[in-house]
Design a protein around this motif. Structure first.
Motif, short mmCIF file in Angstrom:
data_model
loop_
_atom_site.label_atom_id
_atom_site.label_comp_id
_atom_site.label_asym_id
_atom_site.label_seq_id
_atom_site.Cartn_x
_atom_site.Cartn_y
_atom_site.Cartn_z
N SER A 189 0.83 -1.21 0.00
CA SER A 189 0.00 0.00 0.00
C SER A 189 0.87 1.26 0.00
CB SER A 189 -0.96 0.00 1.19
OG SER A 189 -0.30 0.32 2.40
N SER A 190 2.00 1.19 0.68
CA SER A 190 2.92 2.34 0.72
C SER A 190 3.53 2.59 -0.66
CB SER A 190 4.02 2.07 1.74
OG SER A 190 4.58 3.28 2.18
N PHE A 191 3.87 1.51 -1.36
CA PHE A 191 4.40 1.62 -2.72
C PHE A 191 3.33 2.21 -3.65
CE2 PHE A 191 4.84 -0.40 -6.95
CZ PHE A 191 6.03 0.19 -7.35
N VAL A 192 2.09 1.73 -3.51
CA VAL A 192 0.99 2.17 -4.38
C VAL A 192 0.68 3.65 -4.16
CG1 VAL A 192 -1.47 1.86 -4.92
CG2 VAL A 192 -0.01 -0.13 -4.62
N ILE A 193 0.72 4.11 -2.90
CA ILE A 193 0.44 5.54 -2.67
C ILE A 193 1.56 6.40 -3.26
CG2 ILE A 193 1.43 6.01 -0.36
CD1 ILE A 193 -1.31 7.43 0.22
N GLY A 194 2.78 5.85 -3.28
CA GLY A 194 3.89 6.54 -3.96
C GLY A 194 3.60 6.71 -5.44
N LEU A 195 3.03 5.66 -6.06
CA LEU A 195 2.62 5.76 -7.47
C LEU A 195 1.53 6.82 -7.64
CD1 LEU A 195 2.42 1.96 -8.45
CD2 LEU A 195 4.26 3.58 -9.00
N GLY A 196 0.62 6.88 -6.63
CA GLY A 196 -0.44 7.89 -6.67
C GLY A 196 0.10 9.31 -6.64
N ILE A 197 1.11 9.54 -5.81
CA ILE A 197 1.72 10.88 -5.74
C ILE A 197 2.45 11.19 -7.04
CG2 ILE A 197 3.51 12.26 -4.55
CD1 ILE A 197 0.83 12.02 -3.01
N HIS A 198 3.11 10.19 -7.64
CA HIS A 198 3.77 10.40 -8.93
C HIS A 198 2.74 10.79 -9.99
CE1 HIS A 198 6.51 10.02 -12.27
NE2 HIS A 198 5.66 9.18 -12.85
N ALA A 199 1.61 10.06 -10.02
CA ALA A 199 0.54 10.35 -10.99
C ALA A 199 0.01 11.77 -10.77
CB ALA A 199 -0.59 9.33 -10.85
N MET A 200 -0.12 12.16 -9.50
CA MET A 200 -0.59 13.52 -9.18
C MET A 200 0.38 14.57 -9.72
SD MET A 200 -0.97 15.18 -5.38
CE MET A 200 0.78 15.58 -5.19
N ARG A 201 1.68 14.31 -9.56
CA ARG A 201 2.69 15.29 -9.99
C ARG A 201 2.75 15.45 -11.50
NH1 ARG A 201 7.46 14.00 -5.56
NH2 ARG A 201 6.60 15.36 -3.95
N ILE A 202 2.38 14.40 -12.24
CA ILE A 202 2.37 14.54 -13.71
C ILE A 202 0.98 14.93 -14.22
CG2 ILE A 202 4.36 13.02 -14.07
CD1 ILE A 202 2.38 10.80 -14.92
N GLY A 203 0.06 15.23 -13.26
CA GLY A 203 -1.25 15.74 -13.63
C GLY A 203 -2.26 14.71 -14.08
N ASN A 204 -2.02 13.43 -13.76
CA ASN A 204 -2.95 12.37 -14.16
C ASN A 204 -3.92 12.09 -13.00
OD1 ASN A 204 -4.28 10.05 -15.01
ND2 ASN A 204 -2.46 9.21 -16.02
N LYS A 205 -5.02 12.84 -13.00
CA LYS A 205 -6.00 12.77 -11.90
C LYS A 205 -6.61 11.37 -11.78
CE LYS A 205 -10.65 14.43 -11.04
NZ LYS A 205 -11.70 15.35 -11.47
N LYS A 206 -6.98 10.77 -12.89
CA LYS A 206 -7.65 9.46 -12.86
C LYS A 206 -6.73 8.39 -12.25
CE LYS A 206 -10.21 6.21 -15.70
NZ LYS A 206 -10.49 5.74 -17.05
N ALA A 207 -5.47 8.36 -12.70
CA ALA A 207 -4.50 7.37 -12.17
C ALA A 207 -4.25 7.63 -10.69
CB ALA A 207 -3.20 7.44 -12.96
N MET A 208 -4.13 8.90 -10.32
CA MET A 208 -3.87 9.25 -8.93
C MET A 208 -5.01 8.74 -8.04
SD MET A 208 -4.91 12.10 -6.78
CE MET A 208 -4.33 12.59 -5.18
N MET A 209 -6.26 8.99 -8.45
CA MET A 209 -7.41 8.54 -7.66
C MET A 209 -7.47 7.01 -7.60
SD MET A 209 -10.23 11.36 -8.88
CE MET A 209 -11.60 10.36 -8.32
N THR A 210 -7.13 6.36 -8.69
CA THR A 210 -7.12 4.89 -8.73
C THR A 210 -6.09 4.34 -7.75
OG1 THR A 210 -7.81 4.91 -11.05
CG2 THR A 210 -6.86 2.86 -10.22
#
Length: 198
Positions: A73-94
């Motif tokens: 889960s910690s790894f996945v939330i890291g992916l979420g923050i990366h998605a947020m930083r590149i502006g990918n809202k859908k991936a970040m929420m997923t």
């Protein structure tokens, strides 16, 4: 509000940077809380009275499963923050949603573990050891439970308002909290479970 476009979105406003700094201060207080719980546990871990000790009640399989789920889960939330930083809202929420599902799975295993301990005669009242164990695990579990509700509110805000400096700041702070819970669990796994099984 001045927005600095050279910074990641969550750091792009002065208020955002202050919020993150303030949250690090809060985590310092949380570290003291868990340090106190660990200290109490280590003082009381051999005071089992007529109740079971760690080697008698700890099982490696569920603890490894809990650890794997929380680290993932910690790894996945890291992916979420990366998605947020590149502006990918859908991936970040997923990614945030997957993090919360994993957090829920962790909590389910922890509750099942508590029920097993109680059936084996290890309750809050059994001994100083079981009281310290239940309090430490319960406090961490309560933090995870709070995190689930917080994470849901973050996803709802991002869905409604999009990725703004404010929602990015809140999301990043939540990710710090989630990573913190992971670090605490690594200490619980290493110094309570593994040590107790030896």
């Amino acid at each position: 509000m001045h927005v600095d476009h050279t910074q990641p979105l969550e750091y792009s406003s002065g208020q955002g940077r202050l919020n993150i700094y303030g949250f690090w201060v809060f985590l310092g207080a949380e570290i003291m809380l868990f340090a106190t719980l660990f200290t109490v546990f280590f003082v009381l871990e051999n005071r089992t009275g007529s109740g079971p000790n760690g080697a008698e009640i700890f099982e490696i399989a569920p603890v490894l499963a809990e650890t794997f789920i929380l680290l993932t889960s910690s790894f996945v939330i890291g992916l979420g923050i990366h998605a947020m930083r590149i502006g990918n809202k859908k991936a970040m929420m997923t990614f945030f949603a997957i993090t919360l599902v994993l957090g829920l799975a962790f909590l389910g295993l922890e509750i099942d573990e508590f029920v097993t301990y109680i059936h084996e005669g290890a309750t809050l009242q059994t001994s100083a050891f079981t009281a310290a164990l239940m309090t430490t695990l319960g406090t961490h579990g309560a933090h995870v439970t709070f995190g689930l509700f917080w994470g849901i509110s973050i996803i709802m805000q991002v869905k409604k308002r999009g990725l703004t400096p404010e929602t990015a700041n809140k999301s990043f702070i939540f990710s710090l909290y989630w990573h913190f819970l992971d670090v605490v669990w690594i200490f619980i796994f290493s110094f309570i479970y593994l040590k107790g099984m030896m």
